[in-house]
Design an enzyme around this catalytic site. Structure first.
Site, PDB file in Angstrom:
ATOM      1  N   CYS A   1      56.897  12.340  93.605  1.00  0.00           N
ATOM      2  CA  CYS A   1      58.234  13.162  92.835  1.00  0.00           C
ATOM      3  C   CYS A   1      59.190  11.831  92.522  1.00  0.00           C
ATOM      4  CB  CYS A   1      58.767  14.103  93.757  1.00  0.00           C
ATOM      5  SG  CYS A   1      59.068  13.199  95.525  1.00  0.00           S
TER       6      CYS A   1
ATOM      7  N   GLN B   1      60.935  20.735  91.116  1.00  0.00           N
ATOM      8  CA  GLN B   1      59.998  19.552  91.252  1.00  0.00           C
ATOM      9  C   GLN B   1      58.411  20.308  91.193  1.00  0.00           C
ATOM     10  OE1 GLN B   1      60.456  15.936  91.467  1.00  0.00           O
ATOM     11  NE2 GLN B   1      58.273  16.217  90.943  1.00  0.00           N
TER      12      GLN B   1
ATOM     13  N   ARG C   1      72.090  21.454  94.852  1.00  0.00           N
ATOM     14  CA  ARG C   1      71.423  20.386  95.864  1.00  0.00           C
ATOM     15  C   ARG C   1      72.045  20.119  97.169  1.00  0.00           C
ATOM     16  NH1 ARG C   1      68.208  14.570  94.423  1.00  0.00           N
ATOM     17  NH2 ARG C   1      66.775  16.325  93.700  1.00  0.00           N
TER      18      ARG C   1
END
Ligand code: CP
Ligand code: NVA
Length: 320
Positions: free
Chosen positions: A278, A147, A116
């Protein structure tokens, strides 16, 4: 029925940096595998995939905070029989050495890295420096493909046949909107994105996502949220200021206020339209409690499905 282990195609890419890394067939196959893995989770150690990562390590490299992504990757790796390595963020991203050298080191120890970070180009640098390492995008400024895989898995569970349905994303044309558009269009789901002037999905990203569309699905960009949701079978939103944009928060709060997903906006969509997010959600900003806590909200199904989708992604791309 053949087990997931035997259905893996050797032609999978080594990395998953974008939904567009998967062909349409691979997208279908990985989502099918995720559904099987979800079902088989009840078998615990008897699930056919329990040893898919046996003897392998996967490193989690996070330059931004995470609850869902980190937790679900840790659980996924354990449930596939692998081990997690979590070097501290400053050792990886703190400038002690180049990102390429970090990748060349990790390649000697682990089979995959889950990253990330900010720029998508960092993921590409990592991948190119370490040709034997699988790299998974756990969110960049441009994309959030894991996601999106969980999101479309959720839609398939709810709708069965998803082709010809419409998802409206209301808010910032950001990483989540970009990956959602890629995944939905790839399954034949129409995508409408409503954003204020200056915050629309990047034109090049819109073009790339449209190029991945199947079964005649379309992408349309709007400014008016009510117009965008009129044909929608699901409304999706995300925070107005993403990680790294904290200094713009006050300005964005004012600009995005008319884009709040509230009862009135849900009423403007198709009957029975789902609500998606999300997470993390900023309740009272991009969504009201009345919507996120309503019966049509599937936000925790999306969060659960992160686990199943990521198990399938790792199973597909990580090599022996
Ligand atoms: N949705 C999502 O990626 O959540 P985290 O930031 O908590 O990982
Ligand atoms: N767009 C958000 C998503 C968080 C999961 C961000 O990048 O912060």
């Amino acid at each position: 029925m053949s087990t997931p282990t035997t259905t893996r195609q050797r032609s999978y890419p080594k990395d998953f940096l974008s939904v567009l890394d998967f062909s349409h067939d691979q997208l279908d196959e990985v989502l099918g595998l995720a559904a099987v893995m979800k079902h088989e989770r009840n078998l615990l150690n008897h699930a056919p995939t329990t040893h898919a990562l046996r003897g392998r390590h996967v490193a989690l490299l996070f330059e931004k905070p995470s609850l869902r992504t980190r937790s679900t990757f840790e659980v996924a790796i354990h449930e596939l029989g692998g081990q997690v390595l979590s070097p501290t963020g400053d050792a990886v991203f703190g400038g002690r050495e180049t990102i390429a050298d970090v990748a060349r080191n990790l390649e000697r120890w682990v089979s995959a890295v889950v990253i990330r970070t900010f720029a998508q180009s960092r993921l590409e640098t990592f991948s190119q420096a370490a040709p034997r390492l699988s790299v998974v995008n756990a969110l960049s400024d441009q994309e959030h493909p894991c996601q999106a895989m969980a999101d479309v898995l959720t839609l398939i569970e709810r709708w069965g046949d998803v082709q010809g349905r419409t998802v409206a994303f209301v808010g910032d044309g950001n990483n989540v909107a970009n990956s959602l558009a890629q995944a939905c269009l790839g399954l034949g789901i129409n995508v409408h994105i409503a954003s204020p002037d200056g915050y629309a999905l990047d034109a090049a990203d819109a073009l790339r996502a449209s190029g991945h569309a199947r079964f005649g699905a379309h992408l349309r960009l709007f400014v008016d949220p009510v117009e965008a949701v009129r044909e929608a079978n699901a409304i999706y939103t995300d925070v107005w200021a993403s990680m790294g944009q904290e200094s713009e928060k006050a300005q964005r709060d004012a600009i995005f206020r008319p884009y709040q997903v509230n009862d009135a906006l849900m009423a403007a969509a198709q009957p029975g339209a789902l609500f998606m997010h999300c997470l993390p959600a900023h309740r009272g900003d991009e969504v009201t409690d009345s919507v996120i806590d309503s019966a049509v909200s599937v936000v925790f199904d999306q969060a659960e499905n992160r686990l199943h989708a990521q198990k399938a992604i790792l199973h597909a791309i990580v090599r022996a």
